[in-house]
Design a protein around this motif. Structure first.
Motif, PDB file in Angstrom:
ATOM      1  N   LEU A 351     -17.921  -3.014  25.741  1.00 44.59           N
ATOM      2  CA  LEU A 351     -17.039  -4.005  25.128  1.00 44.59           C
ATOM      3  C   LEU A 351     -15.829  -3.307  24.517  1.00 44.59           C
ATOM      4  CD1 LEU A 351     -19.753  -6.054  23.190  1.00 44.59           C
ATOM      5  CD2 LEU A 351     -18.857  -6.520  25.480  1.00 44.59           C
ATOM      6  N   GLN A 355     -13.954  -7.261  21.068  1.00 42.04           N
ATOM      7  CA  GLN A 355     -15.246  -7.868  21.393  1.00 42.04           C
ATOM      8  C   GLN A 355     -16.350  -7.336  20.495  1.00 42.04           C
ATOM      9  OE1 GLN A 355     -15.182  -6.708  25.548  1.00 42.04           O
ATOM     10  NE2 GLN A 355     -14.851  -8.826  26.219  1.00 42.04           N
ATOM     11  N   ARG A 363     -21.247 -11.181  21.274  1.00 42.31           N
ATOM     12  CA  ARG A 363     -21.447  -9.919  21.991  1.00 42.31           C
ATOM     13  C   ARG A 363     -22.529 -10.066  23.046  1.00 42.31           C
ATOM     14  NH1 ARG A 363     -21.813  -7.925  16.687  1.00 42.31           N
ATOM     15  NH2 ARG A 363     -23.942  -7.199  17.051  1.00 42.31           N
ATOM     16  N   THR A 366     -21.367 -12.144  26.053  1.00 35.57           N
ATOM     17  CA  THR A 366     -20.503 -11.397  26.954  1.00 35.57           C
ATOM     18  C   THR A 366     -21.300 -10.403  27.785  1.00 35.57           C
ATOM     19  OG1 THR A 366     -18.637 -11.587  25.433  1.00 35.57           O
ATOM     20  CG2 THR A 366     -18.517  -9.833  27.068  1.00 35.57           C
TER      21      THR A 366
END
Length: 417
Positions: A351, A355, A363, A366
């Motif tokens: 990330l 992010q 998190r 994603t």
């Protein structure tokens, strides 16, 4: 079991230094292998420098005239040429042009297809490793050539920003084709983590996008027509091609090079008076504003590569190391972000900084969507995580973004009708 040390460290610039500082261990069936420190590593220290097993420039990046060495991905434009193109200001002149590291007088091209290289050494190494099998010669611009048809199909399915490239897979095939010891190269590629059939299917769909779910079979057909080799027949059956596709998508490390960036760093190191420094900094700030307005975030020559040792690094939302490419080529530098103790796992982050600053919910969302795993790093498992619960503002932003996506899809459907 971890791969043999001589293989895993074979592409490091200083293998003995790397083997003295880190080791690869098998963790468990879920995480697979990991990279661990064998000695104390200080914050800012370079842990190792590694060459990729294979790399390739992104196809859209090359299409938009980002010039990079076909072998090492070194940016080939001078810093001034780079700044002129990115800013859209043809007459722009950079101060201190002598700080630009690019040496056009050393550049060479393939005499058959005119592909560019930064040096005679890179041209020869490309020819020895893969280019003899991939050189299109006078068919470089022929849209009906099988390799060009494969490239066109990829570009039609994977718009920028790219995260992988079909040509990375093509070079893997070409390298085995040209290798004297084909089994050795196949073994090196086998060290990269593999996935289950269902995960491979999901990775393929993520890379191509929902609208191109059926595109994998077309890519497979074109890939086979362009590159089939009997020594690699298992890579050309549908299941093997999907596995290869997932391997590249899962293990590929982005590579970014920029002659302009190197010029800026060299300017930062100049010994200037306060007035001269203020004037130069103001010029650079305005240049980046002009570039952002004209080009946005697409600043670098970009591609991806497979790195044997770096691929052993697992993700953490509080990484203690990061990869960078400060030499303006494909050499990956893994640097420590904090002090690392002997026996401690060395982790990078998948990330970006923004992010990582979001909630655990964001998190994990994603990571699940893009990398197909649930993070169990200390930040994600700690009860002290300040952002343990998604903020209302964040939930609203995500819901709004999802709503916009659905609205766009509905609008597309209406347009199609």
């Amino acid at each position: 079991m971890a791969a043999p040390v001589d293989d895993m460290f074979s592409l490091c610039v200083e293998p003995s230094k790397a083997t003295g500082g880190v080791e690869v261990r098998f963790i468990d069936n879920t995480k697979g292998k990991g990279l661990f420190a064998k000695k104390s590593i200080r914050k800012g220290e370079t842990i190792f420098i590694e060459r990729p097993l294979v790399c390739a420039q992104f196809l859209w990046n090359a299409q938009y005239k980002y010039k990079a060495c076909d072998f090492c991905l070194r940016a080939l434009e001078t810093a001034e040429e780079n700044a002129q193109r990115l800013s859209g200001i043809p007459g722009l002149s950079l101060p201190h042009p002598e700080l630009c590291p690019v040496r056009p007088e050393l550049h060479q091209t393939c005499p058959q297809c005119q592909v560019m290289y930064c040096s005679s050494e890179c041209r020869q190494r490309a020819a020895d490793q893969y280019h003899q099998s991939l050189c299109l010669g006078p068919s470089q611009d022929d849209p009906d050539h099988p390799i060009n048809k494969l490239k066109d199909a990829w570009r039609s399915m994977h718009y920028p920003p790219e995260t992988s490239s079909i040509m990375l897979m093509a070079r893997m095939v070409a390298m085995v084709k040209q290798a004297k010891d084909k089994a050795h190269w196949q073994k090196l590629f086998s060290y990269f983590c593999s996935r289950t059939a269902n995960e491979e299917e999901e990775i393929a769909h993520k890379l191509l996008g929902e609208q191109f779910r059926g595109g994998l079979s077309l890519l497979h057909s074109l890939f086979t027509a362009a590159l089939y080799d009997e020594h690699l027949s298992r890579w050309f059956v549908p299941e093997g091609f999907r596995s290869l596709f997932a391997l590249v998508g899962t293990n590929g490390q982005g590579i970014g090079t920029s002659s302009l960036s190197q010029w800026v760093h060299a300017c930062d190191a100049l010994d200037l008076s306060a007035q001269q420094r203020a004037h130069l900094d103001s010029f650079i700030d305005q240049l980046y504003k002009d570039i952002e307005k004209e080009t946005g975030d697409f600043l670098n020559c970009e591609g991806s590569g497979l790195f044997l040792l770096q691929s052993s690094c697992n993700h953490s939302c509080i990484p203690n190391a990061e990869a960078s490419f400060p030499d303006n080529n494909f050499l990956l530098h893994l640097n420590a972000l904090s002090d690392i103790s002997p026996g401690e796992e060395i982790c990078i982050s998948y990330l970006d900084c923004c992010q990582r600053d979001r909630s655990r919910h964001s998190r994990q969302k994603t990571l699940r969507e893009n990398y197909l795993f649930t993070c169990s790093c200390p930040k994600c498992t700690s009860q002290m995580d300040e952002l343990d619960v998604t903020s209302e503002e964040e939930e609203e932003e995500e819901a709004e973004a999802e709503g916009e996506t659905e609205g766009d899809e509905m609008e597309d459907e209406m347009t199609d009708v």
